[in-house]
Structures are given as C-alpha cells and as structure tokens.
Design a protein around this motif. Structure first.
Motif, PDB file in Angstrom:
ATOM      1  N   PHE A 125       9.673   9.626  55.788  1.00 60.60           N
ATOM      2  CA  PHE A 125       8.425   8.978  55.401  1.00 60.60           C
ATOM      3  C   PHE A 125       8.122   9.061  54.102  1.00 60.60           C
ATOM      4  O   PHE A 125       7.790   8.431  53.367  1.00 60.60           O
ATOM      5  CB  PHE A 125       7.528   8.847  56.550  1.00 60.60           C
ATOM      6  CG  PHE A 125       6.367   8.176  56.401  1.00 60.60           C
ATOM      7  CD1 PHE A 125       6.229   6.773  56.402  1.00 60.60           C
ATOM      8  CD2 PHE A 125       5.123   8.801  56.122  1.00 60.60           C
ATOM      9  CE1 PHE A 125       5.124   6.183  55.998  1.00 60.60           C
ATOM     10  CE2 PHE A 125       3.904   8.386  55.620  1.00 60.60           C
ATOM     11  CZ  PHE A 125       3.976   6.692  55.890  1.00 60.60           C
ATOM     12  N   ILE A 126       7.220  10.430  53.898  1.00 59.69           N
ATOM     13  CA  ILE A 126       6.637  10.851  52.842  1.00 59.69           C
ATOM     14  C   ILE A 126       7.615  10.681  51.564  1.00 59.69           C
ATOM     15  O   ILE A 126       7.261  10.244  50.231  1.00 59.69           O
ATOM     16  CB  ILE A 126       6.372  12.320  52.867  1.00 59.69           C
ATOM     17  CG1 ILE A 126       5.049  12.232  54.021  1.00 59.69           C
ATOM     18  CG2 ILE A 126       5.617  12.749  51.569  1.00 59.69           C
ATOM     19  CD1 ILE A 126       4.251  13.483  53.948  1.00 59.69           C
ATOM     20  N   ASP A 127       8.875  11.144  51.546  1.00 56.95           N
ATOM     21  CA  ASP A 127       9.639  11.189  50.492  1.00 56.95           C
ATOM     22  C   ASP A 127      10.052   9.652  49.890  1.00 56.95           C
ATOM     23  O   ASP A 127      10.075   9.395  48.660  1.00 56.95           O
ATOM     24  CB  ASP A 127      11.034  11.780  50.707  1.00 56.95           C
ATOM     25  CG  ASP A 127      11.047  13.260  50.749  1.00 56.95           C
ATOM     26  OD1 ASP A 127      10.128  13.708  50.421  1.00 56.95           O
ATOM     27  OD2 ASP A 127      12.105  13.820  51.115  1.00 56.95           O
ATOM     28  N   TYR A 128      10.048   8.717  50.834  1.00 59.80           N
ATOM     29  CA  TYR A 128      10.613   7.225  50.607  1.00 59.80           C
ATOM     30  C   TYR A 128       9.266   6.569  49.991  1.00 59.80           C
ATOM     31  O   TYR A 128       9.211   6.010  48.935  1.00 59.80           O
ATOM     32  CB  TYR A 128      10.939   6.592  51.730  1.00 59.80           C
ATOM     33  CG  TYR A 128      11.619   5.125  51.559  1.00 59.80           C
ATOM     34  CD1 TYR A 128      12.577   4.986  51.078  1.00 59.80           C
ATOM     35  CD2 TYR A 128      10.707   4.034  51.417  1.00 59.80           C
ATOM     36  CE1 TYR A 128      13.220   3.828  50.629  1.00 59.80           C
ATOM     37  CE2 TYR A 128      11.111   2.936  50.954  1.00 59.80           C
ATOM     38  CZ  TYR A 128      12.417   2.390  50.548  1.00 59.80           C
ATOM     39  OH  TYR A 128      12.885   1.243  50.466  1.00 59.80           O
ATOM     40  N   PHE A 129       8.008   6.811  50.686  1.00 56.44           N
ATOM     41  CA  PHE A 129       6.855   5.902  50.270  1.00 56.44           C
ATOM     42  C   PHE A 129       5.878   6.549  49.482  1.00 56.44           C
ATOM     43  O   PHE A 129       5.143   5.990  48.709  1.00 56.44           O
ATOM     44  CB  PHE A 129       6.244   5.526  51.494  1.00 56.44           C
ATOM     45  CG  PHE A 129       6.783   4.359  52.447  1.00 56.44           C
ATOM     46  CD1 PHE A 129       6.915   3.167  51.771  1.00 56.44           C
ATOM     47  CD2 PHE A 129       7.341   4.627  53.420  1.00 56.44           C
ATOM     48  CE1 PHE A 129       7.722   2.137  52.661  1.00 56.44           C
ATOM     49  CE2 PHE A 129       8.314   3.926  54.364  1.00 56.44           C
ATOM     50  CZ  PHE A 129       8.103   2.445  54.078  1.00 56.44           C
ATOM     51  N   TYR A 130       6.134   7.984  49.140  1.00 56.02           N
ATOM     52  CA  TYR A 130       5.247   8.556  48.133  1.00 56.02           C
ATOM     53  C   TYR A 130       6.121   9.347  47.341  1.00 56.02           C
ATOM     54  O   TYR A 130       5.965  10.670  47.087  1.00 56.02           O
ATOM     55  CB  TYR A 130       4.219   9.380  49.041  1.00 56.02           C
ATOM     56  CG  TYR A 130       3.444   8.721  49.923  1.00 56.02           C
ATOM     57  CD1 TYR A 130       2.090   8.410  49.702  1.00 56.02           C
ATOM     58  CD2 TYR A 130       3.844   8.308  51.471  1.00 56.02           C
ATOM     59  CE1 TYR A 130       1.472   7.712  50.594  1.00 56.02           C
ATOM     60  CE2 TYR A 130       3.117   7.485  52.301  1.00 56.02           C
ATOM     61  CZ  TYR A 130       1.987   7.283  51.874  1.00 56.02           C
ATOM     62  OH  TYR A 130       1.041   6.770  52.681  1.00 56.02           O
TER      63      TYR A 130
END
Length: 247
Positions: A125-130
C-alpha cells in the motif's frame, strides 16, 4: 480495430484532454464514436490487462466504457480503443453524487471469479500510493501510524483513482474510465481518496454529502472513513509537494 483505423477516409480525429501517461483522441466515423488512448509517454502499463479488465466489467454490466481492441501503433506504443462515453462531469448535484457513490460501490462488489485468465495485482500500500515518502519524514511518520490504526483489508477490486476527471457523462449516463491503477485493495481507501478529491476540487459541503451516500449503505461508518480520509489527505500533500497534483 485494424479495419476501423485503416479506413481513414471516413474518420475524423479530435484531440481530447490528455493526462500524464498517454495521448487521448476521439475518433468519429459516420456510424459511431470511439476513444483511442496512446501510451506514448514514460508510462508503460499492461494495456492488454486493462482491456481484459474492461471487458469483464462491461460484460458484468458495470458502468465502464466498452473495450473495442488493444494493440500497438506504428511507433510501437501501446493503444487502447474504447467506446466514446461523453465528457468529464462539469457539475454535481445530490442525485449525481449518489450515483457516483453507487458506481464505486459496485466496483468493490465485482465478483473476482469473473476475471478468468486475469489476476488483479496486489501491491504494498505505502510503496504504491506514496512513492518516495521516505524523503518526507514528517508525512511518513504520521502515515505509518495511521495505516497501523486503519488495519488495511485488501479484499476486493479498487479503481485506485476515482474522481470526477475519470468519470464521463453523456445524456445522464456516468461511465468510469482510466483503469491504470486497478488492483486488489481496501475499498475504504478507494472511497476516502475520492472524497478528499471531491472536498478539494468541488466543496466541503458536496464531499460531506458524498461521504454520507457511502455510509447510507451501512458498510462503513463516518469515523471509519474519516480515518482513511486522513491517510488519503497525506497522499494529496505528498503529490502536491512533488508537483503532481494541480493546486
């Protein structure tokens, strides 16, 4: 699709507003209109996969464009041809907000077993959207804490970037476009990102009614969505700092 593009004597081509990823144009024939999207910029998504997703959703009756074909143009860039479904929404009222909420909820309810031969990707989640959030420790520290509180549940298909610019309108019909970010994810984040963009680009009042339309279905509470809105808001700040979000 090949026959359509080869028969250029009866076709007219009109450039449409294009995003950061691809060039978009309207192709009109005497019988009907189409949209051709050409990925001739840095982004190189799996366009065949997008075609298959659109085909599955359209067959299921979801509010998406009808895919006509995909392939490569003469310079080797990927292309996708779909039906023409109008122009981006200009104004929203309460009935339209309810319809927008329903269409996104329908995406989240799509039966994944209908995707024969096409498995939806699942990302961190964090790697993709942030991306590159580690360069912004003030955002990263708060983001990690909020994500831990939220207890993410990637359980269904999400659109990944559901906002008015990706919704077309024609004669009262709304159509969801741009499935570049489709994946397995948490529907609450998908909804929250949509609410935040509604709040920024339309109004806080409209965003509040829009949130209530999701809550009315009984699957989510306002406090639950507000936590995800905080997470989504941090993404907006990150994108603004990177100059990828219009102010």
């Amino acid at each position: 699709m090949v026959l359509l593009l080869e028969d250029d004597t009866t076709l007219s081509v009109t450039p449409l507003d294009s995003g950061l990823e691809a060039e978009v144009m309207k192709i009109s024939s005497p019988e009907s209109d189409f949209v051709l999207k050409v990925w001739n910029k840095e982004s190189q998504p799996n366009v065949q996969f997008q075609y298959e997703i659109l085909n599955a959703l359209h067959t299921h009756g979801s509010a998406v464009s009808k895919p006509v074909g995909w392939g490569y143009e003469v310079n080797g860039h990927q292309v996708l041809l779909t039906s023409y479904d109008g122009t981006p929404i200009d104004k929203v009222d309460q009935p339209k907000l309810k319809k927008l909420a329903k269409n996104l909820n329908d995406v989240h309810k799509f039966p994944l077993d209908r995707l024969t031969g096409s498995a939806l990707p699942s990302y961190d989640f964090i790697d993709y959207f942030y991306p590159q959030v580690d360069q912004h420790p003030d955002i990263q520290d708060l983001l990690v804490k909020l994500v831990q509180r939220a207890d993410l549940k990637p359980v269904c298909m999400i659109h990944g970037d559901y906002h008015l610019g990706n919704i077309l309108e024609s004669e009262g019909k709304l159509t969801v476009i741009d499935w570049t970010n489709v994946q397995i994810g948490d529907p609450r984040y998908d909804i929250a990102w949509s609410i935040i963009l509604m709040w920024i680009y339309v109004s806080e009042k409209r965003a509040s009614f829009y949130r209530a339309a999701f809550c009315a279905e009984g699957r989510y509470g306002e406090d639950e969505l507000e936590l995800f809105e905080a997470i989504a808001c941090l993404r907006g700040i990150l994108l603004f700092r990177a100059n990828n979000l219009p102010s």
